[in-house]
Design an enzyme around this catalytic site. Sequence first.
Site, PDB file in Angstrom:
ATOM      1  N   LYS A  33     -35.809 -13.831  54.551  1.00  0.00           N
ATOM      2  CA  LYS A  33     -35.734 -12.373  54.628  1.00  0.00           C
ATOM      3  C   LYS A  33     -37.110 -11.772  54.884  1.00  0.00           C
ATOM      4  CE  LYS A  33     -34.375 -10.150  50.899  1.00  0.00           C
ATOM      5  NZ  LYS A  33     -33.451  -9.577  49.889  1.00  0.00           N
ATOM      6  N   GLU A  51     -42.546 -22.376  51.732  1.00  0.00           N
ATOM      7  CA  GLU A  51     -41.940 -23.645  52.151  1.00  0.00           C
ATOM      8  C   GLU A  51     -41.202 -23.492  53.484  1.00  0.00           C
ATOM      9  OE1 GLU A  51     -41.420 -23.435  47.573  1.00  0.00           O
ATOM     10  OE2 GLU A  51     -41.425 -22.063  49.284  1.00  0.00           O
ATOM     11  N   GLY A  86     -31.146 -13.640  47.266  1.00  0.00           N
ATOM     12  CA  GLY A  86     -30.943 -14.918  47.941  1.00  0.00           C
ATOM     13  C   GLY A  86     -29.739 -15.679  47.455  1.00  0.00           C
ATOM     14  N   ARG A  87     -29.554 -15.737  46.139  1.00  0.00           N
ATOM     15  CA  ARG A  87     -28.457 -16.531  45.587  1.00  0.00           C
ATOM     16  C   ARG A  87     -27.095 -15.858  45.787  1.00  0.00           C
ATOM     17  NH1 ARG A  87     -31.950 -14.436  42.046  1.00  0.00           N
ATOM     18  NH2 ARG A  87     -31.273 -13.076  40.340  1.00  0.00           N
ATOM     19  N   HIS A 126     -17.668 -41.283  35.398  1.00  0.00           N
ATOM     20  CA  HIS A 126     -18.381 -42.549  35.266  1.00  0.00           C
ATOM     21  C   HIS A 126     -19.883 -42.322  35.176  1.00  0.00           C
ATOM     22  CE1 HIS A 126     -14.750 -44.948  36.063  1.00  0.00           C
ATOM     23  NE2 HIS A 126     -14.410 -43.922  36.814  1.00  0.00           N
ATOM     24  N   LYS A 179     -45.665 -20.220  41.953  1.00  0.00           N
ATOM     25  CA  LYS A 179     -46.100 -20.018  43.335  1.00  0.00           C
ATOM     26  C   LYS A 179     -47.563 -19.571  43.383  1.00  0.00           C
ATOM     27  CE  LYS A 179     -41.584 -18.607  45.188  1.00  0.00           C
ATOM     28  NZ  LYS A 179     -40.862 -17.505  45.872  1.00  0.00           N
TER      29      LYS A 179
END
Length: 613
Positions: free
Chosen positions: A286, A292, A349-350, A467, A581
């Site tokens: 955005k 990154e 973002g999420r 498992h 950051k």
Amino acid sequence: WLRCEPAEARTTRTSAALQPVVSAAMATRNGSITDDAVKAIGEAVKSVSDAAGAVIETTGSLEASFPETAKLLNGPSGIAGTAEWKAVAAAASQQKAKHLRDQLEDAERCASLRVEAEGVLLDFARQKVDQETMSKLVALARKANVEGKRDAMFRGDVINETEKRSVFHAALRAPKGAAPMIANGEDQVKFVNGVLDKIEDFCGRVRSGKWVGATGKKLTTVLAIGIGGSYLGPEFLYEALRADATCKKAAQGRTLKFIANVDPVDFARQVDGVDASSTLVVVVSKSFTTAETIMNAKTVKNWLTSSIKANATDVVRQHVAAVSTQMQLTKDFGIAPENVFAFGDYVGGRFSVHSPVGVLPLALQYGMAPLREFLSGAHAMDLHFKTTPLEKNLPVLLGLLGLYNSTFLGYNCKAILPYAQALLRFAAHVQQLDMESNGKRVAMDGSTLSFEAGEICFGEPGTNGQHSFYQLMHQGRIVPAEFIGFKKSQAPVTLQGNDLSNHDELMCNFFAQPDALAVGKVSEDPHKAFPGDRPSLSLLFDAVTPRSMGLLLALYEHRVAVQGWVWGINSFDQWGVQLGKVLAKEVGKGLVAKSTAGFNASTAALVAAYMEQ
């Protein structure tokens, strides 16, 4: 928060509280945070917080002290002092003494703890509640003004107070012709659907071969570059729809890959064997400054321009698109303005899977039709959440049960257990959605909570998880579980001679595991005894389809909001990701200067060891 205190007193109090911070800051080097500074900041915050508490106390009215917050939130963290909160706490204490083994024998109780809406069946009879407990939880939600906060969100009010933004991801899935949803002075229904039409046009040209690469090749591979919400949600949906018959057919001859981690191995693995001349890159950021993402974007840009024998400007123009609001930065990168797809600052973002963040790369893979079905499912859940009474409201019920388990019963973890391999990345998405939203320790006004908020989320598809970590859930710690199942398989298999289909076998476990957790098993051998009384809930859908995935994602998004509203926190900011950051940038400066000056002894030693390479 000291704005209600007289200016002169506020200045004196704040100056005194912050003086240790100033002194400690003077002692730091290269902008690093020393232990003394951290200690001073903590003491200063406590001092100012205490001052704020004193101010609230002397005014005698929370509304008088914090008119803006109180109007929307009906008080910051004061909910824990209400009669409704205490009533739930008392009910939780009573429920702890009742074993689920016995409660499941009560057919009337079980029937009352089952709700169905929009083709989604929720059964929470294996929770440590009864109808009276649920009534108290709903009363608590009303005391916290959940309905008012929900309505404020759908109006586009600025409910993300710390960032001064609306929370309007519901506008992303409002269909054409829906009532206007105004944010930032603009009807977002019209804006969003305009962007969707633009995406449909672009994807249609790419998929048909009308938009080609710099050498004239059809673009059949898409590399989506993003991190966090720009990656987890889209990857989940990509995996969920891979085996859907319609999506599988639409994706023939096409490949979608994701690059998220700045670790160069991620890039190397994703481009291995990929033909750059038939690759389209989608950069999702955005701000177009996410460290990154931009590092990876530059790396891929270099790969494209060095691999394709064509003019570099033409390569970037033909091979790179973006999802961003920063037109100048994308232009500077070389991306054609018409290939940049925007969304509003009101989308975190999420919560952005339904925006161009998810729609663009997935429409390139599957075509636009399945994505419109996906948006339709999410919109249906929005309407359910917006209009259904709290007692029968799926997101509200899930939110209240999660809050009850974590805050009142003390079970601070939850396991997300989809019995569908297609949902193998769902738990990872929910981890960010839930933990980044509600992993908070202060209320909206900045005061420290008197209780713990947020849940620790993890999970794995069944039966794989059985498992792996179910051992701990059955005989170790109590971890409330959320089982998600589907009546039909995307890829049904029935073997000759078998009474059960493969999907039947899967669903036998879906139905058995909640009972094993709740009922347990009595044995004279302590190693083979199962105490039971482990709470869970079950969600049953018809099938994994684009529409059902829209319903599921919106259900969990709204569930997170409900919990945050009752806790009195801001579920829509994420300041906790910022400090690391900032410190990483300082480490970067040290690496460039080949110096460990300013770091604490431990970090200095680690950095020095790294620089020995």
